[in-house]
Design an enzyme around this catalytic site. Sequence first.
Site, PDB file in Angstrom:
ATOM      1  N   TYR A  80      -0.042  -7.935  -6.916  1.00 30.90           N
ATOM      2  CA  TYR A  80       0.402  -7.682  -5.547  1.00 30.90           C
ATOM      3  C   TYR A  80       1.800  -8.272  -5.449  1.00 30.90           C
ATOM      4  CZ  TYR A  80      -4.296  -6.480  -3.849  1.00 30.90           C
ATOM      5  OH  TYR A  80      -5.507  -5.880  -3.631  1.00 30.90           O
ATOM      6  N   ASP A 104      -0.793   0.810  -3.440  1.00 27.48           N
ATOM      7  CA  ASP A 104      -1.523   1.450  -2.331  1.00 27.48           C
ATOM      8  C   ASP A 104      -1.913   0.443  -1.251  1.00 27.48           C
ATOM      9  OD1 ASP A 104      -3.530   0.007  -3.548  1.00 27.48           O
ATOM     10  OD2 ASP A 104      -4.720   1.744  -4.174  1.00 27.48           O
ATOM     11  N   HIS A 144      -8.044   2.375  -4.312  1.00 25.86           N
ATOM     12  CA  HIS A 144      -8.383   0.967  -4.077  1.00 25.86           C
ATOM     13  C   HIS A 144      -9.870   0.812  -3.791  1.00 25.86           C
ATOM     14  CE1 HIS A 144      -5.830  -2.710  -3.494  1.00 25.86           C
ATOM     15  NE2 HIS A 144      -6.976  -3.202  -3.060  1.00 25.86           N
TER      16      HIS A 144
END
Length: 506
Positions: free
Chosen positions: A246, A274, A365
């Site tokens: 991330y 995403d 995800h």
Amino acid sequence: MNHTSNDTQAVKLSGEEVGKHNSRESCWVIIHGRAYDVTEFLPEHPGGAKIILKYAGKDASDEYDPIHPPDTLDKFLDKKFHLGEVDMNTVEQETKEEDPEEQERQERIKRMPILEQCYNLMDFEAVARRVMKRTAWAYYSSGADDEITMRENHSAFHKIWFRPRVLVDVEKVDFSTTMLGTKVDIPFYVTATALGKLGNPEGEVILTRGAKKHNVIQMIPTLASCSFDELVDAAEGNQVQWLQLYVNKNRDITKRIVEHAEKRGCKGLFITVDAPQLGRREKDMRSKFSDVGSNVQSTGGHDVDRSQGAARAISSFIDPALSWKDIPWFQSITKMPILLKGVQRVEDVIRAIEAGVQGVVLSNHGGRQLDFARSGIEVLAEVMPVLRERGLEDKIEIYIDGGVRRATDIIKALCLGAKGVGIGRPFLFAMSAYGLPGVDRAMQLLKDEMEMNMRLIGAAKIEDLDPTMVDTRNLSSHTTVVPTDTLSLGAYDALIGPKEKVSAKL
């Protein structure tokens, strides 16, 4: 008295002394027998100040452990705020009220099926649903909004039918392959999932050990409960790991993480694309998640709305400004292969090829972000014909994740052109219910299924799998009726609405 990490005091702090620092103005907490002054850290805590203040002046170890990697305080809290050891005999032990829900869970654990009764990946989920703590189950099992995408990820595979070849010599079946140049025994990897210690006190190191035994790759999560170094240290021999990232708003932190991962031998960087904001996972929100947020990445920030559940509390550092223009920067700071995780349309796959990245993961995800995002397998069926038409199919490695529960799912993805698939939740549920033996059995079940189904479809090796072996005509129709999947019904937790207040007894 000034207690700092430089003190060579033999005298331990008393519980009474720590207990005096129980306010926003002076907040000390005890973690594993050591006291820390977290007053200045309160506004920066990703999970908000409120949860820390709940344990101000007290022992917060039990709440701290499932969510934080053990090196969090060393990394992110200045040493001058490390106050030293506490005489735990002087710390008042809080008497916890007996929780009827926990008592019932313990009874269910006593009655849980033996491991050998789990014959498929859905069985682990059905067992975990009954034996996990409610908040942990809610976090692992929840999807975005109405959870349509989460369920479609699984059911989309049921729209694809096989066209088996017969009279093929399948006495010896070899389903080993390579992923980013690494030879693996079966074409799946353990994809990144957050907060492993919610399900098992040992956390993601269990997945590391399972991956080693079965010679598959583990993707290390940014939001793991174990520290990155713990997971790398748990790897044995030449075991290969990838890093899921991330991207932090603070690019210096991001750079440091990436460079450290490369130095420690990671063989792939999977940038999550995403999740500019984490989705609303209402089951997680309803569970009134009370734990603190993971501190894998340091962050400057503000109190987080705890009603948003675990997901929001642990994600305040993620940069919503991340864009295509950042890709060259990533390429400049690492020699690791770069893959974009969470691509959902053919145009973006082509753009990824033009940007010079080494791969993409077609993923939504796990249905936890945008509801009504199409499944990875459906996007794959759209992407590969276009790439073949343009001669681009060998320019990039394509992976998918989401909803993979059977070896037939893996085979369908490979027939359509994927290099491999990511599997996440099933291994979390196997780990939560049965620990390492559960993960071991789950992976072995997939291998057993893979051998059988490769034989039955008429493929002796991975190279034999091609688009002629599947019928995808139903895949693009979102009105196609598929046979009811009774196994998933036993594992799926239906969404519920608000509950009435329980009236107080007079």
